[in-house]
Design a protein around this motif. Structure first.
Motif, PDB file in Angstrom:
ATOM      1  N   CYS A   1      25.614  53.319 -13.212  1.00  0.00           N
ATOM      2  CA  CYS A   1      25.712  52.470 -11.999  1.00  0.00           C
ATOM      3  C   CYS A   1      26.416  51.258 -11.896  1.00  0.00           C
TER       4      CYS A   1
ATOM      5  N   LEU B   1      25.716  58.872 -16.380  1.00  0.00           N
ATOM      6  CA  LEU B   1      25.585  58.535 -15.142  1.00  0.00           C
ATOM      7  C   LEU B   1      25.581  57.191 -14.844  1.00  0.00           C
TER       8      LEU B   1
ATOM      9  N   CYS C   1      19.848  51.595 -12.409  1.00  0.00           N
ATOM     10  CA  CYS C   1      19.675  53.232 -12.320  1.00  0.00           C
ATOM     11  C   CYS C   1      18.370  53.874 -11.683  1.00  0.00           C
TER      12      CYS C   1
ATOM     13  N   CYS D   1      19.357  56.572  -1.758  1.00  0.00           N
ATOM     14  CA  CYS D   1      18.847  56.652  -3.895  1.00  0.00           C
ATOM     15  C   CYS D   1      20.850  57.973  -3.801  1.00  0.00           C
ATOM     16  N   CYS D   2      21.225  58.242  -4.866  1.00  0.00           N
ATOM     17  CA  CYS D   2      22.778  59.012  -4.776  1.00  0.00           C
ATOM     18  C   CYS D   2      22.985  59.262  -6.191  1.00  0.00           C
ATOM     19  N   ASN D   3      23.339  60.214  -6.465  1.00  0.00           N
ATOM     20  CA  ASN D   3      22.728  60.679  -7.629  1.00  0.00           C
ATOM     21  C   ASN D   3      25.389  61.145  -8.074  1.00  0.00           C
ATOM     22  N   THR D   4      25.795  60.270  -8.001  1.00  0.00           N
ATOM     23  CA  THR D   4      27.579  60.512  -8.731  1.00  0.00           C
ATOM     24  C   THR D   4      27.019  58.878  -9.180  1.00  0.00           C
TER      25      THR D   4
ATOM     26  N   THR E   1      18.619  59.316 -13.543  1.00  0.00           N
ATOM     27  CA  THR E   1      19.741  60.319 -13.126  1.00  0.00           C
ATOM     28  C   THR E   1      19.928  60.000 -11.542  1.00  0.00           C
ATOM     29  N   ASN E   2      19.862  59.034 -11.093  1.00  0.00           N
ATOM     30  CA  ASN E   2      20.205  58.502  -9.744  1.00  0.00           C
ATOM     31  C   ASN E   2      20.098  56.601  -9.873  1.00  0.00           C
ATOM     32  N   CYS E   3      21.627  57.069  -8.928  1.00  0.00           N
ATOM     33  CA  CYS E   3      21.472  55.515  -8.459  1.00  0.00           C
ATOM     34  C   CYS E   3      20.833  54.833  -7.503  1.00  0.00           C
TER      35      CYS E   3
ATOM     36  N   SER F   1      14.591  60.558 -11.470  1.00  0.00           N
ATOM     37  CA  SER F   1      14.719  61.808 -10.746  1.00  0.00           C
ATOM     38  C   SER F   1      13.782  61.403  -8.704  1.00  0.00           C
TER      39      SER F   1
END
Length: 193
Positions: free
Chosen positions: A22, A20, A60, A81-84, A41-43, A63
């Motif tokens: 970020c 990912l 970053c 929080c987001c994950n893309t 795994t998230n931003c 999860s």
């Protein structure tokens, strides 16, 4: 057979090789990008307003990253929080624009923890936390979203935190009520004997 191996390797490279991306910063303008290390795994994007000075943090996150808001009376904050890839390019929602939800919690101003603060939006819990700010531990009280309350173990400097659901449930009244109950029980015991 060669086609199957090629497809397997291609699939493996696409699933294992992508990490990912970020934005990362600790200021108002965030343009630097990073590849997140394994396990993150998230931003996230968080903004805090303490004594009117806004402070933004992006980067970053694991999860268990949570979105929500907190109101300590002396300052407010919110996180998203987001994950893309590069999804943390926007500020989290401003908690001061949320409608009041009727809940009230105690807050501290450095000298006393008998002040109250009105909760808004998703702030459905009261929090009491002990955090080390600088070199001295301080008690923090206020309103918080359930999602942030569940994630307090991940915040550096927070030594202990507890959340409760009732109005003004994070005050000293529960200790006073327990003490009063103990005194009444003792008085009743003395009168009967």
């Amino acid at each position: 057979m060669d086609l199957q191996i090629s497809l397997f390797l291609l699939f493996f490279l696409f699933t294992a090789g992508h990490s990912l991306s970020c934005y990362t910063c600790t200021s108002q303008t965030c343009t630097q990008k990073i590849q997140c290390p394994y396990g993150l795994t998230n931003c996230f994007s968080a903004e805090f307003n303490v004594y009117v000075a806004p402070f933004t943090v992006r980067g970053c996150a694991p999860s268990v990253c949570s979105s929500g808001s907190i109101n300590l009376g002396i300052g407010r904050g919110s996180s998203l929080c987001c994950n893309t890839d590069l999804c943390n390019d926007q500020k989290p929602p401003d908690p001061s624009t949320n409608a009041l939800n009727g809940k009230k919690c105690y807050s501290c101003d450095g000298n006393t923890c008998s002040n109250t603060v009105s909760c808004s939006g998703s702030e459905d819990r009261c929090i009491t936390a002990t955090a080390t700010i600088g070199v001295q531990p301080q008690v923090l009280k206020g309103c918080v979203s359930k999602s942030l309350c569940d994630a307090t173990k991940l915040i550096p400097g927070v030594e202990s935190a507890s959340c409760c659901e009732g109005n003004l449930c994070n005050g000293v009244s529960s200790v006073t009520q327990s003490f009063l109950f103990l005194c009444c029980s003792l008085l009743f015991f003395i009168l009967l004997h």
